[in-house]
Design a protein around this motif. Structure first.
Motif, PDB file in Angstrom:
ATOM      1  N   CYS A 221      95.514  60.222  37.220  1.00  0.00           N
ATOM      2  CA  CYS A 221      95.399  60.742  35.851  1.00  0.00           C
ATOM      3  C   CYS A 221      96.009  59.727  34.885  1.00  0.00           C
ATOM      4  O   CYS A 221      97.172  59.340  35.050  1.00  0.00           O
ATOM      5  N   VAL A 222      95.246  59.303  33.896  1.00  0.00           N
ATOM      6  CA  VAL A 222      95.717  58.290  32.931  1.00  0.00           C
ATOM      7  C   VAL A 222      95.665  58.850  31.514  1.00  0.00           C
ATOM      8  O   VAL A 222      94.629  59.381  31.098  1.00  0.00           O
ATOM      9  N   ILE A 223      96.763  58.736  30.811  1.00  0.00           N
ATOM     10  CA  ILE A 223      96.787  59.038  29.373  1.00  0.00           C
ATOM     11  C   ILE A 223      97.045  57.739  28.627  1.00  0.00           C
ATOM     12  O   ILE A 223      97.846  56.903  29.070  1.00  0.00           O
ATOM     13  N   ARG A 224      96.338  57.575  27.516  1.00  0.00           N
ATOM     14  CA  ARG A 224      96.538  56.396  26.667  1.00  0.00           C
ATOM     15  C   ARG A 224      96.886  56.837  25.257  1.00  0.00           C
ATOM     16  O   ARG A 224      96.172  57.659  24.672  1.00  0.00           O
ATOM     17  N   ASN A 225      97.956  56.254  24.722  1.00  0.00           N
ATOM     18  CA  ASN A 225      98.340  56.471  23.325  1.00  0.00           C
ATOM     19  C   ASN A 225      97.851  55.323  22.440  1.00  0.00           C
ATOM     20  O   ASN A 225      97.695  55.488  21.233  1.00  0.00           O
TER      21      ASN A 225
ATOM     22  N   VAL B 105     102.390  52.904  25.854  1.00  0.00           N
ATOM     23  CA  VAL B 105     100.980  52.598  25.543  1.00  0.00           C
ATOM     24  C   VAL B 105     100.049  53.445  26.402  1.00  0.00           C
ATOM     25  O   VAL B 105      99.135  54.102  25.901  1.00  0.00           O
ATOM     26  N   ASP B 106     100.281  53.422  27.718  1.00  0.00           N
ATOM     27  CA  ASP B 106      99.496  54.245  28.644  1.00  0.00           C
ATOM     28  C   ASP B 106     100.248  54.367  29.956  1.00  0.00           C
ATOM     29  O   ASP B 106     101.256  53.672  30.170  1.00  0.00           O
ATOM     30  N   PHE B 107      99.787  55.263  30.819  1.00  0.00           N
ATOM     31  CA  PHE B 107     100.426  55.422  32.139  1.00  0.00           C
ATOM     32  C   PHE B 107      99.493  56.160  33.071  1.00  0.00           C
ATOM     33  O   PHE B 107      98.573  56.847  32.645  1.00  0.00           O
ATOM     34  N   LYS B 108      99.781  56.001  34.369  1.00  0.00           N
ATOM     35  CA  LYS B 108      98.999  56.639  35.423  1.00  0.00           C
ATOM     36  C   LYS B 108      99.917  57.546  36.240  1.00  0.00           C
ATOM     37  O   LYS B 108     101.030  57.136  36.589  1.00  0.00           O
ATOM     38  N   LEU B 109      99.461  58.748  36.548  1.00  0.00           N
ATOM     39  CA  LEU B 109     100.222  59.664  37.405  1.00  0.00           C
ATOM     40  C   LEU B 109      99.375  60.078  38.603  1.00  0.00           C
ATOM     41  O   LEU B 109      98.148  60.114  38.515  1.00  0.00           O
TER      42      LEU B 109
ATOM     43  N   SER C  63      91.862  48.357  30.829  1.00  0.00           N
ATOM     44  CA  SER C  63      90.447  48.591  31.153  1.00  0.00           C
ATOM     45  C   SER C  63      89.692  49.256  30.008  1.00  0.00           C
ATOM     46  O   SER C  63      88.481  49.091  29.888  1.00  0.00           O
ATOM     47  N   LEU C  64      90.388  49.998  29.150  1.00  0.00           N
ATOM     48  CA  LEU C  64      89.704  50.644  28.018  1.00  0.00           C
ATOM     49  C   LEU C  64      89.175  49.578  27.055  1.00  0.00           C
ATOM     50  O   LEU C  64      88.043  49.653  26.567  1.00  0.00           O
ATOM     51  N   VAL C  65      89.999  48.559  26.819  1.00  0.00           N
ATOM     52  CA  VAL C  65      89.614  47.459  25.930  1.00  0.00           C
ATOM     53  C   VAL C  65      88.439  46.683  26.550  1.00  0.00           C
ATOM     54  O   VAL C  65      87.461  46.352  25.868  1.00  0.00           O
ATOM     55  N   ARG C  66      88.545  46.441  27.871  1.00  0.00           N
ATOM     56  CA  ARG C  66      87.460  45.705  28.550  1.00  0.00           C
ATOM     57  C   ARG C  66      86.156  46.500  28.534  1.00  0.00           C
ATOM     58  O   ARG C  66      85.081  45.961  28.315  1.00  0.00           O
ATOM     59  N   ARG C  67      86.273  47.805  28.747  1.00  0.00           N
ATOM     60  CA  ARG C  67      85.085  48.653  28.858  1.00  0.00           C
ATOM     61  C   ARG C  67      84.395  48.868  27.522  1.00  0.00           C
ATOM     62  O   ARG C  67      83.180  48.852  27.433  1.00  0.00           O
TER      63      ARG C  67
ATOM     64  N   PRO D  84     107.624  50.710  35.468  1.00  0.00           N
ATOM     65  CA  PRO D  84     106.818  49.765  34.676  1.00  0.00           C
ATOM     66  C   PRO D  84     105.645  49.169  35.463  1.00  0.00           C
ATOM     67  O   PRO D  84     104.826  48.458  34.895  1.00  0.00           O
ATOM     68  N   ASP D  85     105.558  49.471  36.775  1.00  0.00           N
ATOM     69  CA  ASP D  85     104.388  49.054  37.560  1.00  0.00           C
ATOM     70  C   ASP D  85     103.152  49.881  37.210  1.00  0.00           C
ATOM     71  O   ASP D  85     102.030  49.424  37.417  1.00  0.00           O
ATOM     72  N   GLY D  86     103.357  51.097  36.722  1.00  0.00           N
ATOM     73  CA  GLY D  86     102.223  52.012  36.529  1.00  0.00           C
ATOM     74  C   GLY D  86     102.088  52.523  35.105  1.00  0.00           C
ATOM     75  O   GLY D  86     101.446  53.562  34.880  1.00  0.00           O
ATOM     76  N   CYS D  87     102.726  51.813  34.173  1.00  0.00           N
ATOM     77  CA  CYS D  87     102.564  52.209  32.772  1.00  0.00           C
ATOM     78  C   CYS D  87     102.574  50.943  31.921  1.00  0.00           C
ATOM     79  O   CYS D  87     102.846  49.852  32.417  1.00  0.00           O
TER      80      CYS D  87
ATOM     81  N   GLN E 145      90.325  60.101  34.394  1.00  0.00           N
ATOM     82  CA  GLN E 145      90.601  60.271  35.823  1.00  0.00           C
ATOM     83  C   GLN E 145      89.905  59.164  36.610  1.00  0.00           C
ATOM     84  O   GLN E 145      88.770  58.800  36.285  1.00  0.00           O
ATOM     85  N   PHE E 146      90.595  58.663  37.621  1.00  0.00           N
ATOM     86  CA  PHE E 146      90.049  57.616  38.485  1.00  0.00           C
ATOM     87  C   PHE E 146      90.238  58.038  39.933  1.00  0.00           C
ATOM     88  O   PHE E 146      91.247  58.674  40.271  1.00  0.00           O
ATOM     89  N   LEU E 147      89.267  57.669  40.782  1.00  0.00           N
ATOM     90  CA  LEU E 147      89.408  57.919  42.218  1.00  0.00           C
ATOM     91  C   LEU E 147      90.354  56.872  42.792  1.00  0.00           C
ATOM     92  O   LEU E 147      90.177  55.670  42.543  1.00  0.00           O
TER      93      LEU E 147
HETATM   94  N1  UDP Z   1      97.330  51.885  36.560  1.00  0.00           N
HETATM   95  C1  UDP Z   1      98.012  51.994  37.747  1.00  0.00           C
HETATM   96  N2  UDP Z   1      97.344  51.809  38.929  1.00  0.00           N
HETATM   97  C2  UDP Z   1      96.021  51.538  38.984  1.00  0.00           C
HETATM   98  C3  UDP Z   1      95.308  51.426  37.769  1.00  0.00           C
HETATM   99  C4  UDP Z   1      95.997  51.609  36.575  1.00  0.00           C
HETATM  100  O1  UDP Z   1      99.207  52.260  37.755  1.00  0.00           O
HETATM  101  O2  UDP Z   1      95.473  51.395  40.092  1.00  0.00           O
HETATM  102  C5  UDP Z   1      98.034  52.091  35.289  1.00  0.00           C
HETATM  103  C6  UDP Z   1      98.175  50.791  34.501  1.00  0.00           C
HETATM  104  O3  UDP Z   1      99.404  50.156  34.770  1.00  0.00           O
HETATM  105  C7  UDP Z   1      98.133  51.295  33.071  1.00  0.00           C
HETATM  106  C8  UDP Z   1      97.272  52.560  33.138  1.00  0.00           C
HETATM  107  O4  UDP Z   1      97.274  52.980  34.489  1.00  0.00           O
HETATM  108  O5  UDP Z   1      99.424  51.664  32.637  1.00  0.00           O
HETATM  109  C9  UDP Z   1      95.854  52.333  32.670  1.00  0.00           C
HETATM  110  O6  UDP Z   1      95.314  51.272  33.394  1.00  0.00           O
HETATM  111  P1  UDP Z   1      93.885  50.647  33.029  1.00  0.00           P
HETATM  112  O7  UDP Z   1      92.818  51.683  33.261  1.00  0.00           O
HETATM  113  O8  UDP Z   1      93.944  50.045  31.678  1.00  0.00           O
HETATM  114  O9  UDP Z   1      93.631  49.564  34.158  1.00  0.00           O
HETATM  115  P2  UDP Z   1      94.121  48.051  34.323  1.00  0.00           P
HETATM  116  O10 UDP Z   1      93.799  47.317  33.070  1.00  0.00           O
HETATM  117  O11 UDP Z   1      95.578  48.133  34.613  1.00  0.00           O
HETATM  118  O12 UDP Z   1      93.311  47.591  35.496  1.00  0.00           O
END
Ligand code: UDP
Length: 237
Positions: free
Chosen positions: A91-95, A174-178, A100-104, A196-199, A120-122
């Motif tokens: 689950c990802v929230i972005r503020n 900025v954003d984070f994944k749970l 990837s949002l910028v790339r997409r 800071p590895d996942g946000c 949401q990502f698998l």
């Molecule tokens: N993220 C993560 N594990 C992953 C993918 C993303 O912890 O496998 C975190 C990442 O650090 C960021 C947020 O989720 O804080 C959103 O990530 P994003 O979709 O922008 O992907 P990224 O650019 O990191 O590939």
């Protein structure tokens, strides 16, 4: 508490069984990976910093009424946690827009997102964690509609608590994944880690990156940045 066999070795943590079937040990390693494990390096002190960081954040979340798997700290790099059946939906929230949002979407990095977005990502490295939605997760049986609704509600609650916490310490969340799991009573509980590895965390004034983007983008000073975040939050390392 007796540490027994290795159950699972992830990219940055190893999970061990214990003599209690309801408890596991998370061991935070110095391994740092990006791009689904394509880039891997050992960064001194990172396991210790992330373990202490995660314990501090999980305790804050528990105090705010969010159920987490945290039980107690065992050592500099090891924590005892409740055993959960993990749900493979990230689950990802972005503020603010980044990654990837910028790339997409080709939007500007740093653009404020009002209201914050929820994605949401698998969880599947081989497939590069593809984006999914609720309908797909339900049809494939990865989670029920009720579980997904609870995960979304808890992720927004975490955002409220942690956005305020980091803001007070001069940083933007900025954003984070749970990741969530199900406990023995069927409750949805926050698992994995918050570090800071996942946000993404930026300095409010300078927008300096203080998270794993320093590693992804080869900016250097990765663990030093994590330590700076910890110091600003008053975490003793
Ligand atoms: N993220 C993560 N594990 C992953 C993918 C993303 O912890 O496998 C975190 C990442 O650090 C960021 C947020 O989720 O804080 C959103 O990530 P994003 O979709 O922008 O992907 P990224 O650019 O990191 O590939």
């Amino acid at each position: 508490m007796e540490k027994r066999t290795e159950l699972y070795r992830g990219k940055a943590k190893t999970v061990f069984t214990t003599d209690d079937p309801e408890r596991l040990i998370l061991q935070f390693r110095n391994d740092t990976s990006a791009f689904d494990g394509e880039k891997v390096e050992q960064l001194d002190r990172k396991g210790m910093v992330n373990n202490k960081f995660n314990n501090f954040i999980m305790a804050k979340l528990e105090a705010a009424g969010i159920p987490t798997q945290l039980d107690r700290v065992l050592s500099d790099t090891e924590t005892l946690v409740k055993r959960l059946d993990m749900i493979p939906v990230e689950c990802v929230i972005r503020n603010f827009a980044a990654g990837s949002l910028v790339r997409r979407l080709g939007v500007t990095e740093g653009q404020a997102l009002n209201p914050p977005t929820f994605e949401q990502f698998l969880k599947n490295d081989a497939l590069h964690d593809p984006m999914i939605n609720e309908s797909i997760a339900i049809s494939f049986g990865w989670a029920t509609a009720e579980q997904l609704a609870r995960m979304k509600q808890l992720t927004y609650q975490v955002n409220d608590v942690l956005s305020a916490l980091f803001d007070e310490a001069g940083m933007m969340l900025v954003d984070f994944k749970l990741e969530f799991g199900v406990d023995g009573d069927g409750n949805i509980v926050l698992g994995d880690e918050f570090s800071p590895d996942g946000c993404r965390l930026w300095d409010k004034e300078t927008r300096k990156k203080l998270d794993k983007d320093r590693f992804r983008q080869g900016l250097g000073g990765v663990v030093e940045a994590y330590e700076e975040v910890a110091a600003r939050l008053g975490i003793a390392l």
